[in-house]
Enzyme design. Structure first.
Site, PDB file in Angstrom:
ATOM      1  N   CYS A 153       0.810  -1.227   0.000  1.00 25.08           N
ATOM      2  CA  CYS A 153       0.000   0.000   0.000  1.00 25.08           C
ATOM      3  C   CYS A 153       0.843   1.277   0.000  1.00 25.08           C
ATOM      4  CB  CYS A 153      -0.954  -0.006   1.187  1.00 25.08           C
ATOM      5  SG  CYS A 153      -2.106  -1.388   1.152  1.00 25.08           S
TER       6      CYS A 153
ATOM      7  N   HIS B  21      -3.273   6.944   2.754  1.00 24.74           N
ATOM      8  CA  HIS B  21      -3.682   5.649   2.212  1.00 24.74           C
ATOM      9  C   HIS B  21      -5.058   5.272   2.772  1.00 24.74           C
ATOM     10  CE1 HIS B  21      -3.976   1.597   1.079  1.00 24.74           C
ATOM     11  NE2 HIS B  21      -3.770   1.131   2.296  1.00 24.74           N
TER      12      HIS B  21
ATOM     13  N   ASN C  41     -10.086  -0.444   0.152  1.00 28.04           N
ATOM     14  CA  ASN C  41      -8.628  -0.282   0.128  1.00 28.04           C
ATOM     15  C   ASN C  41      -8.114  -0.811  -1.222  1.00 28.04           C
ATOM     16  OD1 ASN C  41      -5.868  -0.527   0.369  1.00 28.04           O
ATOM     17  ND2 ASN C  41      -5.909  -1.444   2.417  1.00 28.04           N
TER      18      ASN C  41
HETATM   19  N1  COA Z   1     -18.046  -9.118   9.361  1.00 28.11           N
HETATM   20  C1  COA Z   1     -18.383  -9.465  10.613  1.00 28.11           C
HETATM   21  N2  COA Z   1     -17.478  -9.746  11.568  1.00 28.11           N
HETATM   22  C2  COA Z   1     -16.184  -9.682  11.236  1.00 28.11           C
HETATM   23  C3  COA Z   1     -15.763  -9.328   9.943  1.00 28.11           C
HETATM   24  C4  COA Z   1     -16.751  -9.049   8.986  1.00 28.11           C
HETATM   25  N3  COA Z   1     -16.471  -8.680   7.705  1.00 28.11           N
HETATM   26  N4  COA Z   1     -14.423  -9.349   9.913  1.00 28.11           N
HETATM   27  C5  COA Z   1     -14.005  -9.687  11.136  1.00 28.11           C
HETATM   28  N5  COA Z   1     -15.073  -9.912  11.942  1.00 28.11           N
HETATM   29  C6  COA Z   1     -15.078 -10.310  13.332  1.00 28.11           C
HETATM   30  C7  COA Z   1     -13.864 -11.111  13.730  1.00 28.11           C
HETATM   31  O1  COA Z   1     -14.014 -12.462  13.345  1.00 28.11           O
HETATM   32  C8  COA Z   1     -13.841 -10.919  15.213  1.00 28.11           C
HETATM   33  O2  COA Z   1     -14.775 -11.807  15.793  1.00 28.11           O
HETATM   34  P1  COA Z   1     -14.466 -12.491  17.209  1.00 28.11           P
HETATM   35  O3  COA Z   1     -14.326 -11.358  18.178  1.00 28.11           O
HETATM   36  O4  COA Z   1     -15.663 -13.350  17.412  1.00 28.11           O
HETATM   37  O5  COA Z   1     -13.190 -13.254  16.997  1.00 28.11           O
HETATM   38  C9  COA Z   1     -14.367  -9.493  15.400  1.00 28.11           C
HETATM   39  O6  COA Z   1     -15.034  -9.158  14.177  1.00 28.11           O
HETATM   40  C10 COA Z   1     -13.294  -8.481  15.677  1.00 28.11           C
HETATM   41  O7  COA Z   1     -12.204  -8.738  14.770  1.00 28.11           O
HETATM   42  P2  COA Z   1     -10.981  -7.783  14.660  1.00 28.11           P
HETATM   43  O8  COA Z   1     -10.090  -8.252  13.564  1.00 28.11           O
HETATM   44  O9  COA Z   1     -10.393  -7.588  16.012  1.00 28.11           O
HETATM   45  O10 COA Z   1     -11.764  -6.455  14.215  1.00 28.11           O
HETATM   46  P3  COA Z   1     -11.238  -4.996  14.037  1.00 28.11           P
HETATM   47  O11 COA Z   1     -12.106  -4.071  14.763  1.00 28.11           O
HETATM   48  O12 COA Z   1      -9.750  -4.904  14.234  1.00 28.11           O
HETATM   49  O13 COA Z   1     -11.513  -4.749  12.479  1.00 28.11           O
HETATM   50  C11 COA Z   1     -10.287  -4.671  10.431  1.00 28.11           C
HETATM   51  C12 COA Z   1     -10.902  -5.558  11.500  1.00 28.11           C
HETATM   52  C13 COA Z   1      -9.609  -5.548   9.399  1.00 28.11           C
HETATM   53  C14 COA Z   1     -11.409  -3.894   9.762  1.00 28.11           C
HETATM   54  C15 COA Z   1      -9.301  -3.695  11.074  1.00 28.11           C
HETATM   55  O14 COA Z   1      -8.445  -4.393  11.940  1.00 28.11           O
HETATM   56  C16 COA Z   1      -8.478  -2.970  10.071  1.00 28.11           C
HETATM   57  O15 COA Z   1      -8.988  -2.171   9.313  1.00 28.11           O
HETATM   58  N6  COA Z   1      -7.154  -3.205  10.088  1.00 28.11           N
HETATM   59  C17 COA Z   1      -6.260  -2.572   9.144  1.00 28.11           C
HETATM   60  C18 COA Z   1      -6.405  -3.229   7.822  1.00 28.11           C
HETATM   61  C19 COA Z   1      -5.596  -2.558   6.793  1.00 28.11           C
HETATM   62  O16 COA Z   1      -5.588  -1.377   6.741  1.00 28.11           O
HETATM   63  N7  COA Z   1      -4.884  -3.335   5.986  1.00 28.11           N
HETATM   64  C20 COA Z   1      -4.082  -2.833   4.941  1.00 28.11           C
HETATM   65  C21 COA Z   1      -2.939  -2.137   5.503  1.00 28.11           C
HETATM   66  S1  COA Z   1      -2.156  -1.196   4.359  1.00 28.11           S
END
Ligand code: COA
Length: 341
Positions: free
Chosen positions: A114, A256, A286
């Site tokens: 990214c 980003h 993204n």
């Molecule tokens: N729908 C419903 N539930 C979801 C889900 C979806 N699409 N994706 C994840 N979950 C669930 C998980 O399974 C987890 O469930 P659990 O608590 O029963 O295990 C819960 O939601 C929380 O997961 P978590 O990964 O801790 O959520 P989060 O608040 O961190 O959000 C992201 C997840 C991916 C949206 C977030 O971490 C994020 O944006 N990270 C950065 C990603 C990014 O920018 N990547 C590229 C970098 S350049």
């Protein structure tokens, strides 16, 4: 030598096919409410079977050339930022250059996930100011839909396909559009956080025994979230200090587009209001290396980026990598919407 690399053209391209949160919820255990509230994303676009990253790159590149009023043979460098090249080998940039009518141009890919677009800008700007090339086309293009595990509700919700491009010409450091400096960095200790494990020399695609899931993209969302906020804020602040913007700060930050909560946190760290932070991820998710130039094109078309504004670009991605650059926004002419392929 008192030359600068100046942005003089901009364009974007998106696939026709739109996938809404509701579409994902019909297929996976997720909901519009979860995706919207956790990421700010409402829609993303994905390429059709048979299409590839170069198709988007060519469409965006051609829009940027038209926006610059540049003839293909004025441009002698194509740098393509991508982590989803058409093939593992060779690089995709030479094929893009050939399809854009510039077969003799220097052309190479940059793989910084990214952050790729900012790294590619820095590489092209350095070659241009050194006099190695006359004009450069810098493209960010990715098709993460081709490497996502179809059963992974998290990555399917976050990523979309797209391409964005700019044309760089030599100019004066004091003129609008001149790139005023770069802050770039990496931390390989975090290389496990964003990966496609198989298909390289460590876990080979041919004759290897990598488990099937190692061919899909994998991300440790929580850890990536924290690193993204920290790295983009720090990198942006380093650059602000270095180029003498500390007093008034930037007018707008185009970061980003990974997650709305990340954008808000970076804005807070930099002491900026929500209006100063460009948001485009709601419509495209993204788009990896395409995210910054696509957000620039969208903001220019909506009129939220206007000539004379102090604009800071900052990115973060796998590697881990990060990078920032800044410019006074120039007067640009571009098509009212991205090309659709
Ligand atoms: N729908 C419903 N539930 C979801 C889900 C979806 N699409 N994706 C994840 N979950 C669930 C998980 O399974 C987890 O469930 P659990 O608590 O029963 O295990 C819960 O939601 C929380 O997961 P978590 O990964 O801790 O959520 P989060 O608040 O961190 O959000 C992201 C997840 C991916 C949206 C977030 O971490 C994020 O944006 N990270 C950065 C990603 C990014 O920018 N990547 C590229 C970098 S350049």
């Amino acid at each position: 030598m008192n030359r600068a690399a100046v942005i003089c053209g901009l364009g974007g391209a998106l696939p026709e096919t739109l996938v809404s949160n509701a579409d994902l919820a019909r297929e996976l255990d997720t909901s519009d409410e979860w995706i919207r509230s956790r990421t700010g994303i409402e829609n993303r676009r994905v390429i059709a079977p048979g299409q590839a990253t170069s198709d988007l790159a060519v469409a965006a590149g051609s829009r940027a050339l038209a926006s610059a009023g540049a003839a293909a043979d004025d441009v002698d460098l194509v740098v393509l930022a991508t982590s989803t090249p058409d093939h593992p080998c060779p690089a995709t940039a030479p094929a893009v250059a050939q399809r854009l009518g510039m077969p003799g141009a220097a052309a190479f890919d940059v793989a910084a996930v990214c952050t790729g677009f900012v790294y590619a800008l820095a590489a092209a700007a350095a070659m241009l100011t050194a006099g190695t090339v006359r004009q450069a086309l810098v493209i960010g293009a990715d098709t993460f839909s081709t490497i996502l595990d179809p059963a992974d509700r998290t990555t399917r919700a976050v990523f979309g396909d797209g391409a964005g491009a700019v044309v760089l010409r030599p100019g004066d450091p004091a003129e609008p559009g001149a790139l005023l400096g770069f802050d770039l960095g990496s931390d390989g200790a975090g290389s496990d956080l964003i990966t496609v494990r198989a298909g390289g020399s460590r876990q080979r695609s041919a004759g290897g025994d990598a488990p099937a899931e190692d061919h899909w993209f994998a991300m440790q969302g929580r850890a990536v979230f924290a690193e993204a906020v920290l790295s983009m804020s720090k990198s942006a602040q380093h650059l602000i200090d270095r180029i003498g913007w500390a007093g008034r700060g930037p007018d707008r930050v185009v970061a980003h587009q990974a997650n709305l909560r990340i954008l808000r946190a970076v804005g807070e760290q930099l002491g900026l209001s929500e209006e100063q932070i460009t948001v485009h991820l709601d419509q495209v998710g993204n788009t990896v290396a395409a995210s910054i130039p696509l957000a620039l094109a969208d903001a220019q078309n909506k009129g939220t980026l206007t000539p004379g504004q102090r604009v800071l670009l900052t990115g973060f991605g796998g590697g881990l990598t990060w990078g920032s650059t800044a410019l006074i926004w120039p007067s640009l002419h571009l098509a009212p919407a991205p090309a659709h392929i």
